[in-house]
Design a protein around this motif. Sequence first.
Motif, mmCIF file in Angstrom:
data_model
loop_
_atom_site.group_PDB
_atom_site.id
_atom_site.type_symbol
_atom_site.label_atom_id
_atom_site.label_comp_id
_atom_site.label_asym_id
_atom_site.label_seq_id
_atom_site.Cartn_x
_atom_site.Cartn_y
_atom_site.Cartn_z
ATOM 1 N N VAL A 42 -28.781 -19.356 20.029
ATOM 2 C CA VAL A 42 -28.235 -21.061 20.931
ATOM 3 C C VAL A 42 -26.312 -20.620 21.388
ATOM 4 O O VAL A 42 -26.498 -22.038 22.067
ATOM 5 C CB VAL A 42 -28.996 -21.757 19.556
ATOM 6 C CG1 VAL A 42 -28.391 -23.556 20.237
ATOM 7 C CG2 VAL A 42 -30.770 -21.112 19.843
ATOM 8 N N SER A 85 -29.540 -24.575 25.430
ATOM 9 C CA SER A 85 -29.900 -24.578 24.281
ATOM 10 C C SER A 85 -31.592 -24.309 24.648
ATOM 11 O O SER A 85 -32.412 -22.911 23.605
ATOM 12 C CB SER A 85 -30.338 -26.071 23.821
ATOM 13 O OG SER A 85 -30.268 -27.073 24.192
ATOM 14 N N LEU A 109 -24.322 -26.318 15.843
ATOM 15 C CA LEU A 109 -25.306 -25.089 14.645
ATOM 16 C C LEU A 109 -25.361 -24.841 13.574
ATOM 17 O O LEU A 109 -25.524 -24.446 12.922
ATOM 18 C CB LEU A 109 -24.329 -24.036 15.429
ATOM 19 C CG LEU A 109 -23.962 -23.496 17.351
ATOM 20 C CD1 LEU A 109 -22.901 -23.162 16.846
ATOM 21 C CD2 LEU A 109 -24.977 -23.809 17.710
ATOM 22 N N GLN A 117 -28.672 -26.170 12.724
ATOM 23 C CA GLN A 117 -29.214 -25.310 13.096
ATOM 24 C C GLN A 117 -30.115 -24.234 12.266
ATOM 25 O O GLN A 117 -31.069 -24.269 11.995
ATOM 26 C CB GLN A 117 -29.171 -24.571 14.882
ATOM 27 C CG GLN A 117 -30.130 -23.538 15.048
ATOM 28 C CD GLN A 117 -31.103 -23.950 16.030
ATOM 29 O OE1 GLN A 117 -30.600 -24.093 17.057
ATOM 30 N NE2 GLN A 117 -32.285 -23.798 14.667
ATOM 31 N N GLU A 128 -33.861 -23.536 10.276
ATOM 32 C CA GLU A 128 -33.632 -22.474 9.864
ATOM 33 C C GLU A 128 -34.520 -22.010 8.937
ATOM 34 O O GLU A 128 -34.611 -20.542 8.072
ATOM 35 C CB GLU A 128 -33.144 -21.256 10.839
ATOM 36 C CG GLU A 128 -33.500 -21.514 12.609
ATOM 37 C CD GLU A 128 -34.447 -21.648 12.696
ATOM 38 O OE1 GLU A 128 -36.027 -20.619 12.355
ATOM 39 O OE2 GLU A 128 -35.940 -22.135 13.754
ATOM 40 N N ILE A 132 -32.849 -30.356 12.000
ATOM 41 C CA ILE A 132 -33.252 -30.721 12.974
ATOM 42 C C ILE A 132 -32.477 -32.182 14.102
ATOM 43 O O ILE A 132 -32.865 -31.917 15.305
ATOM 44 C CB ILE A 132 -34.951 -30.423 13.784
ATOM 45 C CG1 ILE A 132 -35.502 -28.932 13.016
ATOM 46 C CG2 ILE A 132 -35.461 -30.947 15.032
ATOM 47 C CD1 ILE A 132 -36.568 -29.051 12.952
ATOM 48 N N LEU A 171 -29.423 -32.274 14.829
ATOM 49 C CA LEU A 171 -29.026 -30.393 16.504
ATOM 50 C C LEU A 171 -29.481 -31.126 17.328
ATOM 51 O O LEU A 171 -28.954 -31.530 18.556
ATOM 52 C CB LEU A 171 -30.049 -29.484 16.159
ATOM 53 C CG LEU A 171 -30.336 -28.577 17.240
ATOM 54 C CD1 LEU A 171 -29.071 -27.923 16.864
ATOM 55 C CD2 LEU A 171 -31.162 -27.480 17.123
#
Length: 349
Positions: free
Chosen positions: A37, A57, A280, A283, A287, A301, A304
């Motif tokens: 991304v 993105s 980032l 992000q 994850e 999230i 982001l």
Amino acid sequence: MPTELSTPRALVRSWGLTELRPHEHAHWAALRAVLSVGAPIAVVLALGRSDLTLFASFGAFNSLYGRHSRYSSRLRMQTETGAFMVGVVTLGVVIAAIGGTWLAITATAAVSVTTYLVSRWAQWTPPGALFAVFAVGACSSRPQEWGTVPIALAVSAGAALWSVLVGQSGWLFPAGRNREKRPGKVRLTRAQLFGAQGVRGDLLAYAAGPVIAGTVAAAAGGAHPYWAMVSAVAPLTGPSSTHRVARALHRVWGTAAGVLLSLAVLAFDPNVVTTLVIALLAQAWAELFVMRNYGLAVIGITPLALLMQHLAVESDPLVTGTDRLVETALGAAIGVALIVATSRPRLRS
């Protein structure tokens, strides 16, 4: 006879609000997502085109698929999902060029159902329509010129291709080649696709969720009705109604925490580079926790999404953050209502 959900403590345990599942090499998935991304967004920002960050993105969202798959299965899955996301992004821009809130809501509902069926048939992991609904909703939410359509297609396609390459990069390292990977799943037959228990209810929920949430949010004057549509479909991927209701609750409390975090970051008015780096990091956080505790993942999230929104179109952070929380709660409530209405027997699962 009492059920497993008969006490508050049992409810909390069933909803997984305090659960933290095993790590399962989540750091590798987080690293791939950040590289996939981050690089396309950095390129469009370097070109002075912050308006293209959403296309970059969303094109790279195929990096979020197949995190535990074998490389051959991941290649197939990320190629398929990449092509699909490019199509969804392009469709969103076409809808924006045509104009009309109700067209956008109708198209988002159609994408929701289509993605649900395709992801089930192709056995994509994660399943569901969340990413596609997010992409078509966001890309259709602001006016666009017809000349933007080929640009959006090219930018999203480039990002998707880059993500496929990043997804195969583990071959460069012995640890990546040797670590056990889960085999790919066999595609479903037509009978399996439509004949499984609960599919009809799911189809109804994936169709009605975006329509109801988008309509209510738009009628109430919400600035981002697609956030409500996303939150209406986000809970629908759990294996039981209990899991699905839990996912809706996780999304609301995670969003509330994430909005506060976003406001704290934006209060310092960070420059473009700093904003991208923080996005980032969010992000990566998402994850790291998305398979372990969904609420914790949503804490990442939310910043982001809000920071990427800020990069694309500057707005009042407090107004945008409040809208995010309200529309998320609205969509989650509608999602829960549809879960109860379409799969009532699963509440004891």
